[in-house]
Design a protein around this motif. Structure first.
Motif, PDB file in Angstrom:
ATOM      1  N   ALA A 257      24.765  76.793  44.757  1.00  0.00           N
ATOM      2  CA  ALA A 257      24.169  75.531  44.325  1.00  0.00           C
ATOM      3  C   ALA A 257      23.763  75.587  42.849  1.00  0.00           C
ATOM      4  N   LEU A 258      23.342  76.761  42.382  1.00  0.00           N
ATOM      5  CA  LEU A 258      22.974  76.903  40.971  1.00  0.00           C
ATOM      6  C   LEU A 258      24.177  76.658  40.078  1.00  0.00           C
ATOM      7  N   VAL A 259      25.305  77.252  40.427  1.00  0.00           N
ATOM      8  CA  VAL A 259      26.528  77.046  39.646  1.00  0.00           C
ATOM      9  C   VAL A 259      26.953  75.581  39.717  1.00  0.00           C
ATOM     10  N   ALA A 260      26.893  75.003  40.904  1.00  0.00           N
ATOM     11  CA  ALA A 260      27.252  73.594  41.052  1.00  0.00           C
ATOM     12  C   ALA A 260      26.330  72.706  40.221  1.00  0.00           C
ATOM     13  N   GLY A 261      25.050  73.067  40.163  1.00  0.00           N
ATOM     14  CA  GLY A 261      24.109  72.294  39.356  1.00  0.00           C
ATOM     15  C   GLY A 261      24.425  72.345  37.881  1.00  0.00           C
ATOM     16  N   ALA A 262      24.869  73.519  37.408  1.00  0.00           N
ATOM     17  CA  ALA A 262      25.249  73.632  35.996  1.00  0.00           C
ATOM     18  C   ALA A 262      26.465  72.779  35.698  1.00  0.00           C
ATOM     19  N   VAL A 263      27.448  72.803  36.584  1.00  0.00           N
ATOM     20  CA  VAL A 263      28.663  72.012  36.370  1.00  0.00           C
ATOM     21  C   VAL A 263      28.353  70.522  36.428  1.00  0.00           C
ATOM     22  N   GLU A 264      27.469  70.136  37.338  1.00  0.00           N
ATOM     23  CA  GLU A 264      27.092  68.724  37.422  1.00  0.00           C
ATOM     24  C   GLU A 264      26.392  68.273  36.149  1.00  0.00           C
ATOM     25  N   ARG A 265      25.571  69.158  35.592  1.00  0.00           N
ATOM     26  CA  ARG A 265      24.796  68.804  34.390  1.00  0.00           C
ATOM     27  C   ARG A 265      25.649  68.837  33.128  1.00  0.00           C
ATOM     28  N   PHE A 266      26.497  69.862  33.008  1.00  0.00           N
ATOM     29  CA  PHE A 266      27.228  70.087  31.761  1.00  0.00           C
ATOM     30  C   PHE A 266      28.705  69.713  31.834  1.00  0.00           C
ATOM     31  N   GLY A 267      29.230  69.550  33.025  1.00  0.00           N
ATOM     32  CA  GLY A 267      30.639  69.227  33.173  1.00  0.00           C
ATOM     33  C   GLY A 267      31.570  70.416  33.121  1.00  0.00           C
ATOM     34  N   ARG A 268      31.027  71.625  32.979  1.00  0.00           N
ATOM     35  CA  ARG A 268      31.833  72.822  32.855  1.00  0.00           C
ATOM     36  C   ARG A 268      30.914  74.041  32.959  1.00  0.00           C
ATOM     37  N   LEU A 269      31.521  75.219  33.014  1.00  0.00           N
ATOM     38  CA  LEU A 269      30.768  76.465  32.946  1.00  0.00           C
ATOM     39  C   LEU A 269      31.642  77.498  32.249  1.00  0.00           C
ATOM     40  N   ASP A 270      31.146  78.011  31.139  1.00  0.00           N
ATOM     41  CA  ASP A 270      31.926  78.949  30.334  1.00  0.00           C
ATOM     42  C   ASP A 270      31.439  80.389  30.426  1.00  0.00           C
ATOM     43  N   VAL A 271      30.139  80.557  30.602  1.00  0.00           N
ATOM     44  CA  VAL A 271      29.568  81.910  30.597  1.00  0.00           C
ATOM     45  C   VAL A 271      28.517  82.018  31.701  1.00  0.00           C
ATOM     46  N   LEU A 272      28.592  83.099  32.458  1.00  0.00           N
ATOM     47  CA  LEU A 272      27.544  83.463  33.406  1.00  0.00           C
ATOM     48  C   LEU A 272      27.001  84.817  32.990  1.00  0.00           C
ATOM     49  N   VAL A 273      25.690  84.892  32.767  1.00  0.00           N
ATOM     50  CA  VAL A 273      25.038  86.165  32.483  1.00  0.00           C
ATOM     51  C   VAL A 273      24.162  86.521  33.672  1.00  0.00           C
ATOM     52  N   ASN A 274      24.576  87.520  34.417  1.00  0.00           N
ATOM     53  CA  ASN A 274      23.809  88.016  35.561  1.00  0.00           C
ATOM     54  C   ASN A 274      22.752  88.975  35.047  1.00  0.00           C
ATOM     55  N   ASN A 275      21.595  88.413  34.694  1.00  0.00           N
ATOM     56  CA  ASN A 275      20.520  89.202  34.116  1.00  0.00           C
ATOM     57  C   ASN A 275      19.415  89.523  35.120  1.00  0.00           C
ATOM     58  N   ALA A 276      19.188  88.678  36.097  1.00  0.00           N
ATOM     59  CA  ALA A 276      18.095  88.894  37.041  1.00  0.00           C
ATOM     60  C   ALA A 276      18.252  90.238  37.732  1.00  0.00           C
ATOM     61  N   GLY A 277      17.178  90.996  37.800  1.00  0.00           N
ATOM     62  CA  GLY A 277      17.232  92.308  38.431  1.00  0.00           C
ATOM     63  C   GLY A 277      15.924  93.042  38.238  1.00  0.00           C
ATOM     64  N   GLY A 278      15.939  94.317  38.610  1.00  0.00           N
ATOM     65  CA  GLY A 278      14.755  95.143  38.461  1.00  0.00           C
ATOM     66  C   GLY A 278      14.244  95.658  39.789  1.00  0.00           C
ATOM     67  N   SER A 279      13.264  96.560  39.702  1.00  0.00           N
ATOM     68  CA  SER A 279      12.658  97.129  40.891  1.00  0.00           C
ATOM     69  C   SER A 279      11.467  97.979  40.487  1.00  0.00           C
ATOM     70  N   PRO A 280      10.372  97.931  41.259  1.00  0.00           N
ATOM     71  CA  PRO A 280       9.297  98.913  41.035  1.00  0.00           C
ATOM     72  C   PRO A 280       9.755 100.281  41.525  1.00  0.00           C
ATOM     73  N   ASP A 281       9.144 101.325  41.001  1.00  0.00           N
ATOM     74  CA  ASP A 281       9.461 102.669  41.480  1.00  0.00           C
ATOM     75  C   ASP A 281       9.020 102.824  42.931  1.00  0.00           C
ATOM     76  N   ALA A 282       9.767 103.618  43.684  1.00  0.00           N
ATOM     77  CA  ALA A 282       9.437 103.845  45.085  1.00  0.00           C
ATOM     78  C   ALA A 282       9.995 105.190  45.520  1.00  0.00           C
ATOM     79  N   ASP A 283       9.267 105.876  46.389  1.00  0.00           N
ATOM     80  CA  ASP A 283       9.673 107.174  46.914  1.00  0.00           C
ATOM     81  C   ASP A 283      10.809 106.986  47.917  1.00  0.00           C
ATOM     82  N   ALA A 284      11.950 107.570  47.634  1.00  0.00           N
ATOM     83  CA  ALA A 284      13.110 107.386  48.505  1.00  0.00           C
ATOM     84  C   ALA A 284      12.870 107.913  49.912  1.00  0.00           C
ATOM     85  N   ALA A 285      11.982 108.881  50.062  1.00  0.00           N
ATOM     86  CA  ALA A 285      11.747 109.472  51.375  1.00  0.00           C
ATOM     87  C   ALA A 285      10.981 108.545  52.306  1.00  0.00           C
ATOM     88  N   THR A 286      10.219 107.619  51.746  1.00  0.00           N
ATOM     89  CA  THR A 286       9.346 106.797  52.582  1.00  0.00           C
ATOM     90  C   THR A 286       9.549 105.298  52.401  1.00  0.00           C
TER      91      THR A 286
END
Length: 262
Positions: free
Chosen positions: A72-101
């Protein structure tokens, strides 16, 4: 071949996920400054979307871990702008966590944000871009953790390593219409630097990086402009290191101490 101004994105449309703060906001401002129309997203409304030169990014609330929301996000961009030329997948991250638990739910959330969401978004973007005469560009923002894991980052490291592999796989499948590239970002000085890198906000860390400083968000943003632009029209499946040369190996520091002054 005359490519004109390679940093002119006038008439082009860009999505930056996680584009309301930190690295994402810097990327959004860079594309705005270059003339692009920009849509940013986040799970909460920002005080104000990124601005540059009197122009402002558009904002949609979205949890991109949900494949329907990603589409829906991509569709919203196309509806607003009429096209989509670049997608930057920037969202991410994580707090540190002990793999054992660490809990299965935590692992699932980290993998969903850092690997599955970029996949869902890239699929939706590709369906649009491949039908355009000019194609498109997908840029995945990765991490040095994919190459050099740190304690407390097992789920994040695995997801980011997967993102790098995904980039190369999609680059093979979607060329020549859609180019897919990856940025390996090192430590970046953002508003949360103190909580992540200590009270000195990463000053000590800068001493073990050849460039003598952590990256600024704009360093990553300028790399995005290059990969999305015409100067990189033959760059596909690349892993562009934006980490200042990496960190000095532990064995070097143990034997010789800090890097010599320039």
């Amino acid at each position: 071949m005359d490519i004109g101004d390679p940093i002119d994105f006038s008439g082009r449309a860009v999505i930056v996920t996680g584009g309301t703060k930190g690295i994402g906001a810097a990327i959004a401002r860079a594309f705005l400054s270059a003339g692009a129309e920009v849509l940013v997203c986040g799970r909460g409304d920002p005080p104000e979307p990124p601005r540059s030169g009197g122009r402002r990014a558009h904002f949609l609330r979205a949890d991109v871990r949900d494949p329907e929301v990603a589409g829906a996000l991509v569709a919203g961009a196309v509806e607003r702008f009429g096209r989509l030329d670049v997608l930057v997948n920037n969202a991410g991250g994580s707090p540190d966590a002990d793999a054992a638990t660490v809990s299965p739910r935590f692992v699932e959330k980290v993998v969903a944000l850092n690997l599955l969401a970029p996949f869902y978004l890239a699929q939706a973007a590709n369906r649009v871009m491949r039908e355009q005469r000019t194609g498109g560009s997908v840029i995945n923002i990765g991490s040095v953790s994919a190459h050099t894991p740190q304690p407390g980052t097992a789920a994040y490291t695995a997801a980011k390593a997967g993102l790098l592999a995904l980039t190369r796989a999609l680059a093979l499948e979607w060329a020549p219409s859609v180019r897919v590239n990856h940025i390996t970002a090192g430590p970046v000085r953002t508003g949360s630097a103190a909580s992540v890198y200590g009270a000195d906000e990463g000053a000590a860390l800068g001493g073990v990086i050849p460039m003598r400083r952590m990256a600024a968000p704009d360093d990553v943003a300028q790399a995005c402009l290059f990969l999305a632009g015409d100067l990189a029209r033959y760059v596909n499946g690349a892993d562009l290191a934006v980490h200042g040369g990496g960190e000095a190996p532990a064995r070097y520091l143990a034997v010789r101490g800090p890097l010599p002054d320039a």
